[in-house]
Scaffold this motif. Sequence first.
Motif, PDB file in Angstrom:
ATOM      1  N   TYR A  39       0.837  -1.192   0.000  1.00  0.00           N
ATOM      2  CA  TYR A  39       0.000   0.000   0.000  1.00  0.00           C
ATOM      3  C   TYR A  39       0.879   1.252   0.000  1.00  0.00           C
ATOM      4  O   TYR A  39       1.993   1.234   0.531  1.00  0.00           O
ATOM      5  CB  TYR A  39      -0.885   0.047   1.247  1.00  0.00           C
ATOM      6  CG  TYR A  39      -1.999  -0.964   1.277  1.00  0.00           C
ATOM      7  CD1 TYR A  39      -3.319  -0.585   1.053  1.00  0.00           C
ATOM      8  CD2 TYR A  39      -1.752  -2.305   1.558  1.00  0.00           C
ATOM      9  CE1 TYR A  39      -4.361  -1.508   1.100  1.00  0.00           C
ATOM     10  CE2 TYR A  39      -2.770  -3.240   1.605  1.00  0.00           C
ATOM     11  CZ  TYR A  39      -4.070  -2.834   1.373  1.00  0.00           C
ATOM     12  OH  TYR A  39      -5.096  -3.749   1.417  1.00  0.00           O
ATOM     13  N   ALA A  40       0.368   2.322  -0.572  1.00  0.00           N
ATOM     14  CA  ALA A  40       1.033   3.624  -0.524  1.00  0.00           C
ATOM     15  C   ALA A  40       0.179   4.591   0.282  1.00  0.00           C
ATOM     16  O   ALA A  40      -1.060   4.530   0.245  1.00  0.00           O
ATOM     17  CB  ALA A  40       1.256   4.181  -1.931  1.00  0.00           C
ATOM     18  N   LYS A 164     -10.338   2.772  -5.988  1.00  0.00           N
ATOM     19  CA  LYS A 164      -9.113   2.153  -5.494  1.00  0.00           C
ATOM     20  C   LYS A 164      -9.370   1.491  -4.141  1.00  0.00           C
ATOM     21  O   LYS A 164     -10.068   2.045  -3.287  1.00  0.00           O
ATOM     22  CB  LYS A 164      -8.002   3.197  -5.365  1.00  0.00           C
ATOM     23  CG  LYS A 164      -7.562   3.774  -6.702  1.00  0.00           C
ATOM     24  CD  LYS A 164      -6.444   4.790  -6.519  1.00  0.00           C
ATOM     25  CE  LYS A 164      -5.985   5.345  -7.869  1.00  0.00           C
ATOM     26  NZ  LYS A 164      -4.897   6.351  -7.716  1.00  0.00           N
ATOM     27  N   TYR A 165      -8.767   0.305  -3.949  1.00  0.00           N
ATOM     28  CA  TYR A 165      -8.910  -0.384  -2.675  1.00  0.00           C
ATOM     29  C   TYR A 165      -8.113   0.387  -1.624  1.00  0.00           C
ATOM     30  O   TYR A 165      -6.907   0.607  -1.772  1.00  0.00           O
ATOM     31  CB  TYR A 165      -8.417  -1.826  -2.764  1.00  0.00           C
ATOM     32  CG  TYR A 165      -8.727  -2.633  -1.529  1.00  0.00           C
ATOM     33  CD1 TYR A 165      -9.956  -3.277  -1.384  1.00  0.00           C
ATOM     34  CD2 TYR A 165      -7.801  -2.743  -0.502  1.00  0.00           C
ATOM     35  CE1 TYR A 165     -10.251  -4.025  -0.246  1.00  0.00           C
ATOM     36  CE2 TYR A 165      -8.086  -3.478   0.643  1.00  0.00           C
ATOM     37  CZ  TYR A 165      -9.317  -4.116   0.767  1.00  0.00           C
ATOM     38  OH  TYR A 165      -9.608  -4.836   1.899  1.00  0.00           O
ATOM     39  N   THR A 166      -8.800   0.795  -0.565  1.00  0.00           N
ATOM     40  CA  THR A 166      -8.214   1.683   0.429  1.00  0.00           C
ATOM     41  C   THR A 166      -8.439   1.121   1.827  1.00  0.00           C
ATOM     42  O   THR A 166      -9.487   0.536   2.108  1.00  0.00           O
ATOM     43  CB  THR A 166      -8.849   3.086   0.339  1.00  0.00           C
ATOM     44  OG1 THR A 166      -8.674   3.592  -0.983  1.00  0.00           O
ATOM     45  CG2 THR A 166      -8.226   4.060   1.337  1.00  0.00           C
ATOM     46  N   THR A 167      -7.445   1.293   2.683  1.00  0.00           N
ATOM     47  CA  THR A 167      -7.605   0.914   4.081  1.00  0.00           C
ATOM     48  C   THR A 167      -7.172   2.072   4.960  1.00  0.00           C
ATOM     49  O   THR A 167      -6.316   2.871   4.578  1.00  0.00           O
ATOM     50  CB  THR A 167      -6.800  -0.357   4.421  1.00  0.00           C
ATOM     51  OG1 THR A 167      -7.081  -0.753   5.771  1.00  0.00           O
ATOM     52  CG2 THR A 167      -5.309  -0.127   4.268  1.00  0.00           C
ATOM     53  N   GLY A 168      -7.811   2.205   6.133  1.00  0.00           N
ATOM     54  CA  GLY A 168      -7.530   3.338   6.992  1.00  0.00           C
ATOM     55  C   GLY A 168      -7.347   2.954   8.448  1.00  0.00           C
ATOM     56  O   GLY A 168      -7.958   1.994   8.944  1.00  0.00           O
ATOM     57  N   PHE A 169      -6.488   3.707   9.115  1.00  0.00           N
ATOM     58  CA  PHE A 169      -6.167   3.454  10.513  1.00  0.00           C
ATOM     59  C   PHE A 169      -6.110   4.781  11.275  1.00  0.00           C
ATOM     60  O   PHE A 169      -5.763   5.821  10.713  1.00  0.00           O
ATOM     61  CB  PHE A 169      -4.799   2.776  10.649  1.00  0.00           C
ATOM     62  CG  PHE A 169      -4.670   1.474   9.917  1.00  0.00           C
ATOM     63  CD1 PHE A 169      -4.922   0.268  10.545  1.00  0.00           C
ATOM     64  CD2 PHE A 169      -4.295   1.452   8.580  1.00  0.00           C
ATOM     65  CE1 PHE A 169      -4.795  -0.933   9.866  1.00  0.00           C
ATOM     66  CE2 PHE A 169      -4.163   0.263   7.891  1.00  0.00           C
ATOM     67  CZ  PHE A 169      -4.420  -0.941   8.533  1.00  0.00           C
ATOM     68  N   ASP A 170      -6.431   4.734  12.556  1.00  0.00           N
ATOM     69  CA  ASP A 170      -6.156   5.828  13.477  1.00  0.00           C
ATOM     70  C   ASP A 170      -5.014   5.397  14.381  1.00  0.00           C
ATOM     71  O   ASP A 170      -4.908   4.210  14.735  1.00  0.00           O
ATOM     72  CB  ASP A 170      -7.374   6.150  14.345  1.00  0.00           C
ATOM     73  CG  ASP A 170      -8.451   6.904  13.589  1.00  0.00           C
ATOM     74  OD1 ASP A 170      -8.117   7.556  12.577  1.00  0.00           O
ATOM     75  OD2 ASP A 170      -9.619   6.850  14.018  1.00  0.00           O
ATOM     76  N   ALA A 171      -4.160   6.342  14.780  1.00  0.00           N
ATOM     77  CA  ALA A 171      -3.048   6.016  15.663  1.00  0.00           C
ATOM     78  C   ALA A 171      -2.787   7.182  16.612  1.00  0.00           C
ATOM     79  O   ALA A 171      -3.016   8.351  16.267  1.00  0.00           O
ATOM     80  CB  ALA A 171      -1.785   5.705  14.865  1.00  0.00           C
ATOM     81  N   THR A 172      -2.314   6.853  17.793  1.00  0.00           N
ATOM     82  CA  THR A 172      -1.936   7.871  18.775  1.00  0.00           C
ATOM     83  C   THR A 172      -0.567   7.522  19.357  1.00  0.00           C
ATOM     84  O   THR A 172      -0.156   6.353  19.378  1.00  0.00           O
ATOM     85  CB  THR A 172      -2.948   7.983  19.921  1.00  0.00           C
ATOM     86  OG1 THR A 172      -3.042   6.716  20.586  1.00  0.00           O
ATOM     87  CG2 THR A 172      -4.315   8.384  19.411  1.00  0.00           C
ATOM     88  N   GLN A 204      -1.480  -1.091  -4.000  1.00  0.00           N
ATOM     89  CA  GLN A 204      -0.691  -0.879  -5.205  1.00  0.00           C
ATOM     90  C   GLN A 204      -0.602  -2.113  -6.099  1.00  0.00           C
ATOM     91  O   GLN A 204      -0.200  -2.023  -7.241  1.00  0.00           O
ATOM     92  CB  GLN A 204       0.722  -0.413  -4.848  1.00  0.00           C
ATOM     93  CG  GLN A 204       0.762   0.858  -4.019  1.00  0.00           C
ATOM     94  CD  GLN A 204       0.187   2.039  -4.759  1.00  0.00           C
ATOM     95  OE1 GLN A 204       0.754   2.503  -5.744  1.00  0.00           O
ATOM     96  NE2 GLN A 204      -0.955   2.540  -4.285  1.00  0.00           N
ATOM     97  N   ASP A 205      -0.899  -3.280  -5.580  1.00  0.00           N
ATOM     98  CA  ASP A 205      -0.780  -4.507  -6.390  1.00  0.00           C
ATOM     99  C   ASP A 205      -1.991  -5.400  -6.220  1.00  0.00           C
ATOM    100  O   ASP A 205      -2.910  -5.051  -5.497  1.00  0.00           O
ATOM    101  CB  ASP A 205       0.502  -5.260  -6.034  1.00  0.00           C
ATOM    102  CG  ASP A 205       0.584  -5.615  -4.540  1.00  0.00           C
ATOM    103  OD1 ASP A 205      -0.372  -5.309  -3.791  1.00  0.00           O
ATOM    104  OD2 ASP A 205       1.585  -6.197  -4.128  1.00  0.00           O
TER     105      ASP A 205
END
Length: 205
Positions: A39-40, A164-172, A204-205
Amino acid sequence: MTRTTLLFTAASAVLALSTITPASAQTITNATQIKSGTYAVEPAHTQIGFSVLHFGFTNYFGAFSNASGALELNAQTPTLSRLSVTIPVASVQTTSSKLTDELKGPQWFDTAKFPNATFVSTSVKMVGQNTATINGNLTLHGVTKPVTLNVHFVGAGVNPMDKKYTTGFDATSTINRSDFGIKTYVPYVSDSVTLRIAGAFEKQD
């Protein structure tokens, strides 16, 4: 514009929006179901926020943008996943243009000398179905220190806008800025800095 034309335009807009499947109907919320791969970072929807306690009065917020980087995601064996992110420090923004310019200067981030901050993971550990800790090295202001990100998986699926296939995260995370040589006004402006990150990644792939 006539009333009839205005109503026609509004109706057309509603019909166009109705062809987009609601995100809740097409995203997955179980981290084990994410597609593995490379992923980018998707910079337009990735945000890196920070806050400090300002003279004991308020928690003051700022943000960085235009991040880049890569995520090698292994959903079946998360410990094999790898993350690397680069942040252009001169992208810093606050609600005060004067302060924003000051933060770029030599007393603070010194962006002319240290234009980028980077984070490179060293380990990934799942602590729940959708939560993980990512240990890594943060390089900021020319100094590299270990940092831990507490990560929560938000969702993944095909973005209905760009397909586009997308994934998301939250971080602290929390760091001490003096560890990175940024000591201006400590302790009046707190040494402790809280980081809040919303990360979007495109497959990306």
